[in-house]
Design an enzyme around this catalytic site. Structure first.
Site, PDB file in Angstrom:
ATOM      1  N   GLY A  58       3.189   3.714  -1.841  1.00  0.00           N
ATOM      2  CA  GLY A  58       4.630   3.524  -1.702  1.00  0.00           C
ATOM      3  C   GLY A  58       5.451   4.484  -2.519  1.00  0.00           C
ATOM      4  O   GLY A  58       6.379   5.119  -1.999  1.00  0.00           O
ATOM      5  N   ASP A  79      -5.771   9.853  -5.570  1.00  0.00           N
ATOM      6  CA  ASP A  79      -5.815   8.552  -4.901  1.00  0.00           C
ATOM      7  C   ASP A  79      -7.127   8.483  -4.127  1.00  0.00           C
ATOM      8  O   ASP A  79      -7.562   9.487  -3.558  1.00  0.00           O
ATOM      9  CB  ASP A  79      -4.627   8.397  -3.940  1.00  0.00           C
ATOM     10  CG  ASP A  79      -4.415   6.961  -3.488  1.00  0.00           C
ATOM     11  OD1 ASP A  79      -5.367   6.348  -2.975  1.00  0.00           O
ATOM     12  OD2 ASP A  79      -3.296   6.443  -3.641  1.00  0.00           O
ATOM     13  N   ARG A  90       6.366   1.070   4.457  1.00  0.00           N
ATOM     14  CA  ARG A  90       6.971   1.562   3.211  1.00  0.00           C
ATOM     15  C   ARG A  90       6.442   2.924   2.780  1.00  0.00           C
ATOM     16  O   ARG A  90       7.093   3.608   1.996  1.00  0.00           O
ATOM     17  CB  ARG A  90       6.732   0.548   2.092  1.00  0.00           C
ATOM     18  CG  ARG A  90       5.279   0.423   1.674  1.00  0.00           C
ATOM     19  CD  ARG A  90       5.012  -0.797   0.808  1.00  0.00           C
ATOM     20  NE  ARG A  90       3.631  -0.859   0.332  1.00  0.00           N
ATOM     21  CZ  ARG A  90       2.610  -1.291   1.060  1.00  0.00           C
ATOM     22  NH1 ARG A  90       2.812  -1.677   2.308  1.00  0.00           N
ATOM     23  NH2 ARG A  90       1.385  -1.337   0.558  1.00  0.00           N
ATOM     24  N   ASP A 147      -0.078   0.924  -8.716  1.00  0.00           N
ATOM     25  CA  ASP A 147       0.390  -0.434  -8.444  1.00  0.00           C
ATOM     26  C   ASP A 147      -0.340  -1.483  -9.273  1.00  0.00           C
ATOM     27  O   ASP A 147      -0.418  -2.641  -8.897  1.00  0.00           O
ATOM     28  CB  ASP A 147       0.246  -0.764  -6.960  1.00  0.00           C
ATOM     29  CG  ASP A 147      -1.210  -0.725  -6.492  1.00  0.00           C
ATOM     30  OD1 ASP A 147      -2.093  -0.367  -7.299  1.00  0.00           O
ATOM     31  OD2 ASP A 147      -1.473  -1.053  -5.321  1.00  0.00           O
ATOM     32  N   ASN A 148      -0.883  -1.076 -10.432  1.00  0.00           N
ATOM     33  CA  ASN A 148      -1.605  -2.040 -11.257  1.00  0.00           C
ATOM     34  C   ASN A 148      -1.485  -1.669 -12.726  1.00  0.00           C
ATOM     35  O   ASN A 148      -1.299  -0.507 -13.080  1.00  0.00           O
ATOM     36  CB  ASN A 148      -3.077  -2.123 -10.832  1.00  0.00           C
ATOM     37  CG  ASN A 148      -3.804  -0.812 -11.037  1.00  0.00           C
ATOM     38  OD1 ASN A 148      -4.324  -0.528 -12.114  1.00  0.00           O
ATOM     39  ND2 ASN A 148      -3.844   0.024  -9.988  1.00  0.00           N
ATOM     40  N   CYS A 205       2.063  -5.771  -4.994  1.00  0.00           N
ATOM     41  CA  CYS A 205       2.754  -5.739  -3.699  1.00  0.00           C
ATOM     42  C   CYS A 205       1.953  -6.500  -2.644  1.00  0.00           C
ATOM     43  O   CYS A 205       2.513  -7.068  -1.714  1.00  0.00           O
ATOM     44  CB  CYS A 205       2.979  -4.300  -3.255  1.00  0.00           C
ATOM     45  SG  CYS A 205       4.164  -3.406  -4.292  1.00  0.00           S
ATOM     46  N   CYS A 343     -10.632 -11.997  -0.748  1.00  0.00           N
ATOM     47  CA  CYS A 343      -9.240 -11.807  -0.330  1.00  0.00           C
ATOM     48  C   CYS A 343      -9.096 -10.329   0.042  1.00  0.00           C
ATOM     49  O   CYS A 343     -10.087  -9.686   0.403  1.00  0.00           O
ATOM     50  CB  CYS A 343      -8.249 -12.245  -1.414  1.00  0.00           C
ATOM     51  SG  CYS A 343      -8.401 -11.383  -2.988  1.00  0.00           S
TER      52      CYS A 343
END
Length: 402
Positions: A58, A79, A90, A147-148, A205, A343
Site C-alpha cells: 500500500g 519485498d 489500494r 505493515d508490521n 490492515c 488464517c
C-alpha cells in the site's frame, strides 16, 4: 530529554549534487526546478541519491512512483510478496494482470514506465536482521513502508546503526502517521515508541482494513519527506510525528525528543521475539508440515478462523469455518482429533490455537497461514462447495482426511 532537532542542521542536503543536467532532464523537471529555493542543485542531489524502500504494498506502491517522478536516481525495493486480488483496491501501482507476480517486479515496471533512466533495483526478499545491513550499505536513505512492528523496529535500528535517515509511515483503517528517524540529527522511532504493543493487540490492515486513499495520502507525505531530506529543502519531520485522520480531514502533530535514558543501541535484535510474533515450536506447524500430513492422509480437524467473507475467497479444502471472535467468546470445539488452525497469515490463528489449548484440545496453528500453504504448493478452493451457510458453519467434530 534533549530538545527536538534544529531543522537548519539538515538543510544542506543528504548527498552531493550529481552531474549537470542535460536538456531532456531540465525539460522533464522544469516545473520543480522553478520552485523557490529548489533549483538545479536540488535536482542534481535527487539524481545522485540512492533510496531503499521496504515494502511494495500500500505505501510502497504509492510513494515509489512519486520518487521516480521527482527524479531520485536509484530506487531499491525490498519485498518478498506477490500481488493478490485483495491488494488491488489500494496498491495502485499493481493491476489485475499483475496478480501472482512478485510485487517488486510489478513496481519496478511501473518505475520504468515513468522514467526509463531511473535505476530501479528489485530485492525480492523479506528484510531481516541478517540481510538489511547488507542491503542498506548501498543506499543513502531508508524508507519503511512495511505493515508490521517487527519490520518497523528492524528498520529503525538498522538505520540508526548505519547512521542513515529513515522515513517511516504507517496506515490502518482511516488513520496514518509519518515521521523521520535520524540518529545524531534528532530522535528515532524508539524515542517515540520505546517498545512494541503486545502482539495480540496490534491490528494489521488484514485484520482492521484500510481506506485505499489513505495509502496515497500517507505515501505522498513520505515521498515528500524523502525529497526534502535529500534535496536539503524545507523543514523535515524530525522530532515531530504527523497524524492524519481521513474521516475528519484533520492533522495533528506530536513533538518528541531524544530519550537520554534509552540504552545505546549496539546491534540488531530478534524482532519477531521482541514483538511477540515469533513462531512457537510447541504451538505451531509449518505449511509444509501441514501439506505433508494431508498427503499422508492423517485425520485432523482443520479450522479456518477468518471471517466468512475471507473464507469465501479461498480456503483449504475440507476446512471448517469458525471465526476467531467466536472462539474468543468461549465457543467450545467438540472433537477428539488433533486441531490445526489457520488464517490469512497467522496472528488470529495463533490466538485461536492458544484458546483451544485452554479447552484441553491438541491444537496448533499454521505459520504464515493460507499464504504460506499456497506458497509450498498446497491446493485451495474458492468459496464453499458443501452448501453450508458460511456465516453459520461450525466444526462438526468429525474431522476430514487429507
Amino acid at each position: 530529554m534533549t530538545p527536538p532537532a534544529d531543522p537548519e542542521r539538515v538543510r544542506t542536503g543528504l548527498v552531493e549534487p550529481g552531474p549537470t543536467l542535460d536538456s531532456d532532464r531540465i525539460a522533464r523537471y522544469s516545473r520543480q526546478l522553478m520552485l523557490p529555493g529548489f533549483g538545479e542543485s536540488a535536482q542534481r542531489r535527487l539524481a545522485a541519491a540512492r533510496v531503499l524502500v521496504i515494502g511494495a504494498g500500500g505505501l510502497g506502491s504509492a510513494l515509489v512512483p512519486v520518487l521516480a517522478g521527482s527524479g531520485v536516481g536509484t530506487i531499491g525495493i525490498a519485498d518478498d510478496d506477490v500481488v493478490e486480488l485483495s491488494n488491488l483496491h489500494r496498491q495502485l501501482s499493481h493491476g489485475t494482470a499483475d496478480v501472482g507476480r512478485a510485487k517488486v517486479d510489478s513496481l519496478a515496471e511501473t518505475v520504468t514506465a515513468i522514467d526509463p533512466a531511473i535505476a530501479v533495483v528489485p530485492h525480492r526478499e523479506r528484510v531481516s536482521a541478517e540481510n538489511l545491513p547488507r542491503l542498506l550499505a548501498d543506499y543513502d536513505l531508508l524508507v519503511d513502508g512495511s505493515d508490521n512492528f517487527a519490520t518497523r523496529y528492524l528498520a529503525n535500528d538498522a538505520a540508526e546503526l548505519a547512521g542513515k535517515p529513515l522515513v517511516w509511515g504507517s496506515i490502518l483503517r482511516f488513520h496514518g502517521q509519518v515521521g523521520i528517524a535520524w540518529k545524531g540529527r534528532g530522535p528515532t522511532f524508539r524515542d517515540l515508541f520505546p517498545a512494541p504493543p503486545p502482539a495480540d493487540e496490534a491490528l494489521s490492515c488484514e485484520l482492521g482494513g484500510v481506506l485505499p486513499s489513505l495509502c496515497t495520502a500517507i505515501g505522498s507525505l513520505m515521498a515528500t519527506e524523502v525529497i526534502k531530506v535529500v534535496a536539503g529543502i524545507g523543514e523535515p519531520l524530525l522530532g515531530r510525528v504527523l497524524f492524519y485522520d481521513a474521516l475528519t480531514a484533520r492533522t495533528r502533530e506530536i513533538a518528541y525528543a531524544v530519550d537520554e535514558t534509552r540504552a545505546e543501541l549496539t546491534g540488531l535484535d530478534d524482532y519477531e521475539r521482541l514483538c511477540g510474533t515469533a513462531a512457537d515450536p510447541g504451538l505451531s506447524i509449518s505449511a509444509a508440515e501441514l501439506l505433508r500430513r494431508r498427503r499422508a492422509g492423517e485425520r485432523m480437524l482443520l479450522l479456518d478462523v477468518r471471517e466468512a467473507e475471507e473464507a469465501a475467497g479461498r480456503r483449504i479444502h475440507g476446512s471448517e469455518l469458525l471465526p476467531v471472535g467466536r472462539i474468543d467468546a468461549g465457543e467450545n470445539v467438540d472433537t477428539t482429533l488433533p486441531v490445526v488452525v489457520y488464517c490469512e497469515q497467522d496472528p488470529r490463528s495463533r490466538r485461536a490455537a492458544t484458546a483451544l489449548r485452554g479447552q484441553g484440545l491438541d491444537a496448533v496453528y499454521v505459520v504464515g497461514g493460507i499464504r504460506s500453504f499456497v506458497a509450498v504448493g498446497g491446493d485451495v478452493e474458492s468459496g464453499r462447495d458443501d452448501g453450508a451457510d458460511a456465516d453459520t458453519a461450525a466444526p462438526h467434530g468429525e474431522g476430514v482426511p487429507a
